[in-house]
Design an enzyme around this catalytic site. Sequence first.
Site, PDB file in Angstrom:
ATOM      1  N   HIS A 231      -7.178   4.588 -69.771  1.00 51.52           N
ATOM      2  CA  HIS A 231      -5.454   6.124 -70.368  1.00 51.52           C
ATOM      3  C   HIS A 231      -4.465   5.037 -70.623  1.00 51.52           C
ATOM      4  O   HIS A 231      -3.281   5.495 -70.658  1.00 51.52           O
ATOM      5  CB  HIS A 231      -5.641   6.715 -69.705  1.00 51.52           C
ATOM      6  CG  HIS A 231      -6.850   7.763 -69.874  1.00 51.52           C
ATOM      7  ND1 HIS A 231      -6.422   9.371 -69.383  1.00 51.52           N
ATOM      8  CD2 HIS A 231      -7.710   7.896 -70.622  1.00 51.52           C
ATOM      9  CE1 HIS A 231      -8.328   9.584 -69.995  1.00 51.52           C
ATOM     10  NE2 HIS A 231      -8.572   8.771 -70.091  1.00 51.52           N
ATOM     11  N   THR A 232      -4.343   3.473 -70.004  1.00 52.44           N
ATOM     12  CA  THR A 232      -3.168   3.373 -70.507  1.00 52.44           C
ATOM     13  C   THR A 232      -2.801   3.055 -71.585  1.00 52.44           C
ATOM     14  O   THR A 232      -1.586   2.777 -72.475  1.00 52.44           O
ATOM     15  CB  THR A 232      -3.492   1.406 -70.139  1.00 52.44           C
ATOM     16  OG1 THR A 232      -2.473   0.770 -69.881  1.00 52.44           O
ATOM     17  CG2 THR A 232      -4.120   0.901 -70.457  1.00 52.44           C
TER      18      THR A 232
ATOM     19  N   ASP B  57       0.565   6.754 -71.876  1.00 52.61           N
ATOM     20  CA  ASP B  57       0.604   6.157 -70.868  1.00 52.61           C
ATOM     21  C   ASP B  57       2.265   5.810 -71.519  1.00 52.61           C
ATOM     22  O   ASP B  57       2.418   5.724 -72.495  1.00 52.61           O
ATOM     23  CB  ASP B  57       0.527   3.959 -71.203  1.00 52.61           C
ATOM     24  CG  ASP B  57       1.009   3.585 -70.326  1.00 52.61           C
ATOM     25  OD1 ASP B  57       2.785   3.654 -69.640  1.00 52.61           O
ATOM     26  OD2 ASP B  57       0.230   2.431 -70.475  1.00 52.61           O
TER      27      ASP B  57
ATOM     28  N   HIS C  80     -17.329   8.097 -74.560  1.00 56.69           N
ATOM     29  CA  HIS C  80     -18.357   9.123 -74.868  1.00 56.69           C
ATOM     30  C   HIS C  80     -20.045   8.932 -75.416  1.00 56.69           C
ATOM     31  O   HIS C  80     -20.828   9.960 -74.921  1.00 56.69           O
ATOM     32  CB  HIS C  80     -17.574  10.021 -76.278  1.00 56.69           C
ATOM     33  CG  HIS C  80     -16.629  10.646 -74.777  1.00 56.69           C
ATOM     34  ND1 HIS C  80     -15.851  11.357 -75.606  1.00 56.69           N
ATOM     35  CD2 HIS C  80     -15.527   9.991 -73.786  1.00 56.69           C
ATOM     36  CE1 HIS C  80     -14.484  12.368 -75.237  1.00 56.69           C
ATOM     37  NE2 HIS C  80     -14.813  10.651 -73.826  1.00 56.69           N
TER      38      HIS C  80
ATOM     39  N   ARG D 179     -13.239   4.541 -76.544  1.00 50.50           N
ATOM     40  CA  ARG D 179     -13.339   5.703 -75.863  1.00 50.50           C
ATOM     41  C   ARG D 179     -14.833   6.423 -76.677  1.00 50.50           C
ATOM     42  O   ARG D 179     -15.467   6.687 -75.888  1.00 50.50           O
ATOM     43  CB  ARG D 179     -11.750   7.305 -76.394  1.00 50.50           C
ATOM     44  CG  ARG D 179     -12.547   8.476 -76.316  1.00 50.50           C
ATOM     45  CD  ARG D 179     -10.751   9.307 -75.917  1.00 50.50           C
ATOM     46  NE  ARG D 179     -11.611  10.924 -75.493  1.00 50.50           N
ATOM     47  CZ  ARG D 179     -11.486  11.788 -76.078  1.00 50.50           C
ATOM     48  NH1 ARG D 179     -11.019  11.463 -77.915  1.00 50.50           N
ATOM     49  NH2 ARG D 179     -11.441  12.499 -75.560  1.00 50.50           N
TER      50      ARG D 179
ATOM     51  N   PRO E 103     -16.576  14.842 -68.719  1.00 47.80           N
ATOM     52  CA  PRO E 103     -16.097  15.513 -68.224  1.00 47.80           C
ATOM     53  C   PRO E 103     -14.347  16.023 -68.509  1.00 47.80           C
ATOM     54  O   PRO E 103     -13.655  15.291 -69.059  1.00 47.80           O
ATOM     55  CB  PRO E 103     -15.200  14.730 -66.412  1.00 47.80           C
ATOM     56  CG  PRO E 103     -15.160  13.708 -66.764  1.00 47.80           C
ATOM     57  CD  PRO E 103     -16.159  13.422 -68.127  1.00 47.80           C
TER      58      PRO E 103
ATOM     59  N   SER F 112     -26.064   7.641 -80.080  1.00 49.12           N
ATOM     60  CA  SER F 112     -25.942   8.673 -80.625  1.00 49.12           C
ATOM     61  C   SER F 112     -24.447  10.061 -81.214  1.00 49.12           C
ATOM     62  O   SER F 112     -24.693  10.360 -82.232  1.00 49.12           O
ATOM     63  CB  SER F 112     -26.963   9.624 -79.169  1.00 49.12           C
ATOM     64  OG  SER F 112     -26.149   9.676 -78.448  1.00 49.12           O
TER      65      SER F 112
ATOM     66  N   ASN G 251     -15.482  16.218 -77.713  1.00 49.90           N
ATOM     67  CA  ASN G 251     -15.490  15.200 -78.863  1.00 49.90           C
ATOM     68  C   ASN G 251     -14.452  15.751 -80.333  1.00 49.90           C
ATOM     69  O   ASN G 251     -13.675  15.551 -81.165  1.00 49.90           O
ATOM     70  CB  ASN G 251     -17.099  14.736 -80.285  1.00 49.90           C
ATOM     71  CG  ASN G 251     -16.982  14.108 -78.484  1.00 49.90           C
ATOM     72  OD1 ASN G 251     -16.587  13.307 -77.799  1.00 49.90           O
ATOM     73  ND2 ASN G 251     -19.105  13.951 -78.624  1.00 49.90           N
TER      74      ASN G 251
ATOM     75  N   VAL H 274     -23.419  10.564 -72.734  1.00 45.63           N
ATOM     76  CA  VAL H 274     -24.360  11.676 -72.896  1.00 45.63           C
ATOM     77  C   VAL H 274     -25.885  10.855 -73.332  1.00 45.63           C
ATOM     78  O   VAL H 274     -25.765  10.430 -74.765  1.00 45.63           O
ATOM     79  CB  VAL H 274     -23.730  12.312 -74.527  1.00 45.63           C
ATOM     80  CG1 VAL H 274     -24.760  13.129 -74.878  1.00 45.63           C
ATOM     81  CG2 VAL H 274     -22.413  12.905 -73.750  1.00 45.63           C
TER      82      VAL H 274
HETATM   83  C1  HEM Z   1     -11.951  10.312 -65.746  1.00 44.23           C
HETATM   84  C2  HEM Z   1     -12.656  11.033 -66.747  1.00 44.23           C
HETATM   85  C3  HEM Z   1     -11.800  10.935 -67.796  1.00 44.23           C
HETATM   86  C4  HEM Z   1     -11.492  12.616 -68.804  1.00 44.23           C
HETATM   87  C5  HEM Z   1     -11.160  13.624 -68.043  1.00 44.23           C
HETATM   88  C6  HEM Z   1     -10.631  11.934 -69.874  1.00 44.23           C
HETATM   89  C7  HEM Z   1     -10.259  12.705 -70.507  1.00 44.23           C
HETATM   90  C8  HEM Z   1      -9.454  12.183 -71.977  1.00 44.23           C
HETATM   91  C9  HEM Z   1      -8.935  13.223 -72.835  1.00 44.23           C
HETATM   92  C10 HEM Z   1      -8.593  14.818 -72.771  1.00 44.23           C
HETATM   93  C11 HEM Z   1      -8.275  12.305 -73.777  1.00 44.23           C
HETATM   94  C12 HEM Z   1      -7.542  12.890 -75.293  1.00 44.23           C
HETATM   95  C13 HEM Z   1      -8.597  13.515 -75.860  1.00 44.23           C
HETATM   96  C14 HEM Z   1      -7.254  14.418 -77.108  1.00 44.23           C
HETATM   97  O1  HEM Z   1      -6.195  14.716 -77.215  1.00 44.23           O
HETATM   98  O2  HEM Z   1      -8.001  14.572 -78.192  1.00 44.23           O
HETATM   99  C15 HEM Z   1      -8.435  11.235 -73.724  1.00 44.23           C
HETATM  100  C16 HEM Z   1      -8.186  10.018 -74.602  1.00 44.23           C
HETATM  101  C17 HEM Z   1      -8.570   8.767 -74.126  1.00 44.23           C
HETATM  102  N1  HEM Z   1      -9.281   8.476 -73.390  1.00 44.23           N
HETATM  103 FE1  HEM Z   1      -9.931   9.407 -71.588  1.00 44.23          FE
HETATM  104  N2  HEM Z   1     -10.935  10.743 -69.908  1.00 44.23           N
HETATM  105  C18 HEM Z   1     -11.922  10.469 -69.141  1.00 44.23           C
HETATM  106  C19 HEM Z   1     -12.001   8.923 -69.055  1.00 44.23           C
HETATM  107  C20 HEM Z   1     -12.104   8.052 -69.506  1.00 44.23           C
HETATM  108  C21 HEM Z   1     -12.746   6.709 -70.010  1.00 44.23           C
HETATM  109  C22 HEM Z   1     -14.025   6.447 -68.934  1.00 44.23           C
HETATM  110  C23 HEM Z   1     -12.468   5.620 -70.580  1.00 44.23           C
HETATM  111  C24 HEM Z   1     -12.725   4.572 -70.792  1.00 44.23           C
HETATM  112  C25 HEM Z   1     -13.047   3.498 -70.058  1.00 44.23           C
HETATM  113  C26 HEM Z   1     -10.780   6.538 -71.792  1.00 44.23           C
HETATM  114  C27 HEM Z   1     -10.729   6.657 -72.661  1.00 44.23           C
HETATM  115  C28 HEM Z   1     -10.063   7.203 -73.130  1.00 44.23           C
HETATM  116  C29 HEM Z   1      -8.961   6.506 -74.508  1.00 44.23           C
HETATM  117  C30 HEM Z   1      -8.867   5.434 -75.064  1.00 44.23           C
HETATM  118  C31 HEM Z   1      -8.211   7.718 -74.634  1.00 44.23           C
HETATM  119  C32 HEM Z   1      -7.399   7.961 -76.315  1.00 44.23           C
HETATM  120  C33 HEM Z   1      -8.065   7.679 -77.239  1.00 44.23           C
HETATM  121  C34 HEM Z   1      -6.752   7.597 -78.685  1.00 44.23           C
HETATM  122  O3  HEM Z   1      -6.193   7.724 -78.375  1.00 44.23           O
HETATM  123  O4  HEM Z   1      -7.990   8.380 -79.683  1.00 44.23           O
HETATM  124  N3  HEM Z   1     -11.544   7.171 -70.928  1.00 44.23           N
HETATM  125  N4  HEM Z   1      -9.324  10.768 -72.724  1.00 44.23           N
END
Ligand code: HEM
Length: 327
Positions: A201-202, A247, A73, A69, A171, A83, A101, A77
């Site tokens: 998000h797997t 997941d 991020h 993630r 987003p 950054s 973040n 940006v």
């Molecule tokens: C399509 C738009 C996306 C949205 C709206 C989104 C939103 C989010 C949100 C809200 C969380 C949880 C944050 C929290 O509760 O603190 C999250 C977690 C995560 N996102 Fe996304 N995400 C998106 C795309 C992506 C992409 C493109 C990736 C990587 C290629 C990604 C990888 C992850 C991962 C791996 C987590 C878990 C992180 C952890 O457990 O520390 N996401 N995302």
Amino acid sequence: MASSYSSSSFSAAAIIALAVVLVAFTGSSSAQLSTGFYSKTCPKVFSTVESAVRSAIAQEARLGASLLRLHFHDCFVNGCDGSILLDDTSSFTGEKTAGPNNRSVRGFRVVDDIKSKVEKVCPGVVSCADILAITARDSVVILGGPSWDVKVGRRDSKTASFSDANSGVIPPPTSTLANLINRFSSKGLSAKDMVALSGAHTIGKARCLVFRDRIYNETNIDSSFAKKRQDQCPRNTGGRKNLAPLDVETPTTFDNKYYDNLIEEKGLLHSDQILYNGGSTDSLVKTYSKDAKTFNDDFVTAMIKMGDIDPLTGSNGEIRLNCRKAN
Ligand code: HEM
Ligand SMILES: *[C@@H]1O[C@H](CO)[C@@H](O)[C@H](O)[C@H]1NC(C)=O
Ligand SMILES: *[C@@H]1O[C@H](CO)[C@@H](O)[C@H](O)[C@H]1NC(C)=O
């Protein structure tokens, strides 16, 4: 644009010059990244990073998700320029406390650890932005996902912007499908790339506050799944930081089960389920759910494209010695 200027030979020459500049300029955003960038200057970079990522994930599987993630991020940006890793200074507030973040992105200490190991084998050579790109790939592989050759050669920014990180380029989870498609499109990523990248998000976890509205108020959700999530995420007060896996089936394995969840209306975030809700991306979700190879291939293609977003190259930026601060 060209046709309105093409009436004289003088402006025709100008157009050619402009076209050359444009090609050089837009081409440079990724042309200088290559898989062999460090083959002479730091041949051990990949093995050094990989073993550090492996030991971090052995301690806590979620760190793989957190590192993946961070790269996303970072890239969204102002390009993949490291950054996101900069701490605030007296002259700027950085990205770490921006909405997407704050209290959410993590893994900074692992990045510090990797950077110091890399500095030991080749001091002053490898950028923090590249370390993020390599750790993202290694995390996916170590958790069971596909591999690819990571392009490197990015340099690090000297500054970071709180307001740019808050501007909506990343987003929010409340996004509509159109907004998700637009945000990725403005970074040169297609709707297909967006759906494949959402497969990240797997793995990993989300906090109650980002999925509360979905589990209490939305109707396109499996009711027993909603109840189960409600147990750890109270409607009105408290529990904001309680975590749930993104997941529901295999939260520490990088696979295509995320798309099965969506078909069963068990997407945790609004922005997950919106990918399978009667809209234009439904068929792709079905494909990825049935066909792991197509998902893996499209995910890899999209990760490479994401890693190409506006890198600093040549003499722009710097190679930071400490990922948290400019030299
Ligand atoms: C399509 C738009 C996306 C949205 C709206 C989104 C939103 C989010 C949100 C809200 C969380 C949880 C944050 C929290 O509760 O603190 C999250 C977690 C995560 N996102 Fe996304 N995400 C998106 C795309 C992506 C992409 C493109 C990736 C990587 C290629 C990604 C990888 C992850 C991962 C791996 C987590 C878990 C992180 C952890 O457990 O520390 N996401 N995302
Ligand atoms: C970050 O989150 C903390 C805790 O919720 C909060 O106190 C702080 O104001 C937030 N920072 C910003 C810039 O919103
Ligand atoms: C659900 O919708 C109601 C009515 O619009 C709103 O008051 C509430 O804040 C929403 N969220 C939750 C978690 O109930």
